[in-house]
Write an enzyme that holds these catalytic residues in place. Structure first.
Site, mmCIF file in Angstrom:
data_model
loop_
_atom_site.group_PDB
_atom_site.id
_atom_site.type_symbol
_atom_site.label_atom_id
_atom_site.label_comp_id
_atom_site.label_asym_id
_atom_site.label_seq_id
_atom_site.Cartn_x
_atom_site.Cartn_y
_atom_site.Cartn_z
ATOM 1 N N HIS A 1 42.883 24.677 9.552
ATOM 2 C CA HIS A 1 44.238 24.195 9.285
ATOM 3 C C HIS A 1 44.549 22.991 10.173
ATOM 4 O O HIS A 1 44.064 22.870 11.291
ATOM 5 C CB HIS A 1 45.251 25.311 9.535
ATOM 6 C CG HIS A 1 46.624 24.986 9.041
ATOM 7 N ND1 HIS A 1 47.511 24.225 9.763
ATOM 8 C CD2 HIS A 1 47.255 25.298 7.879
ATOM 9 C CE1 HIS A 1 48.642 24.086 9.082
ATOM 10 N NE2 HIS A 1 48.508 24.729 7.934
ATOM 11 N N GLU B 1 45.787 20.293 1.625
ATOM 12 C CA GLU B 1 47.080 20.143 2.286
ATOM 13 C C GLU B 1 47.131 18.773 2.955
ATOM 14 O O GLU B 1 46.641 18.616 4.079
ATOM 15 C CB GLU B 1 47.274 21.229 3.346
ATOM 16 C CG GLU B 1 47.281 22.637 2.809
ATOM 17 C CD GLU B 1 47.661 23.662 3.871
ATOM 18 O OE1 GLU B 1 48.403 24.574 3.541
ATOM 19 O OE2 GLU B 1 47.212 23.514 5.018
#
Length: 253
Positions: free
Chosen positions: A103, A172
């Site tokens: 992430h 993302e």
């Protein structure tokens, strides 16, 4: 022979927002919403990624529901003198099904690299879990630049995991995480279609599903469905009713 259609997929990470009591309440409320539709989980996969402290209790709560439980990270070795790290072997042992890796927050705050994400993805896969690897460009710009930046991240992972292993890529854009609005639909569809066409994805035997994350929430999937297989949700799904609304939208779009 044509490849079988990929199942749609939607999930949420609670990051570090919830208390232990709130996590339990959240899972209970979500189960109540899902019970309104007896067959919705026949149509797509749903997952929750809680914090590590509540992970085993959430696994127990969801045991009979078919909702998958994931972890927010894991180490790349199964055991050893690695104080403070979490073993992928232990995650698998307690029933974890998905491991979120790479992430943008872990890359930014803890300096994790593409190689770190790839090694962790390989560890998750060898322990029978699905690596969910977050990818994305740092700054908003041209589609080709975004794809090029993502390509290096994807190729590192695909070189590390077995060819037959399932992989989930969560696209993302870093600049869209936490933003008031998600990235534009045309932009997301163009980038994710190009990611799916990469040789390292196309030539795999294992299933590769692509999600969109980055200020994702209700009402978005209909505009992205030609490029992605589902959504990876954050704060917009911290309300169980909104999460259920999004699950329903993805199942029926």
């Amino acid at each position: 022979m044509a490849s079988p259609p990929r199942r749609r997929l939607v999930g949420v990470s609670t990051k570090m927002y919830f208390s232990a009591a709130r996590t339990k309440q959240y899972a209970d409320e979500l189960l109540t919403h899902i019970s309104k539709s007896s067959n919705i989980l026949d149509q797509l996969d749903v997952f929750i990624i809680p914090d590590f402290v509540t992970l085993t209790s959430v696994i127990a709560q969801l045991e009979n529901s078919r909702i998958l439980t994931g972890a927010q990270d894991s180490f790349y070795e199964d055991k050893g003198a690695y104080t403070g790290e979490v073993s992928p072997a232990v995650l698998a042992e307690v029933g974890c099904r998905i491991v979120e890796l790479g992430h943008a927050e872990r890359r930014r705050i803890f300096g994790e690299t593409d190689d770190d994400a790839a090694r962790k993805a390989a560890a998750a896969a060898r322990n029978g879990m699905i690596p969910l690897v977050c990818i994305g460009e740092r700054t908003q710009g041209e589609i080709a630049v975004a794809v090029n930046e993502c390509q290096a991240q994807v190729e590192a992972v695909m070189a590390a995991v077995p060819d037959e292993a399932e992989v989930i890529l969560a696209y993302e854009p870093v600049w869209a995480i936490g933003a008031a609005q998600p990235a534009g639909a045309d932009y997301v569809v163009a980038v994710t279609k190009d990611i799916r066409s990469l040789d390292c994805v196309q030539k795999r035997r294992g299933t590769t599903r692509i999600l969109y994350g980055g200020s994702a929430g209700p009402g978005l999937f209909e505009n992205l469905k030609t490029g992605v297989d589902g959504l990876f949700l954050g704060r917009f799904a911290h309300d169980p009713a909104q999460f259920y609304q999004t699950i329903t939208e993805i199942a029926t779009a």
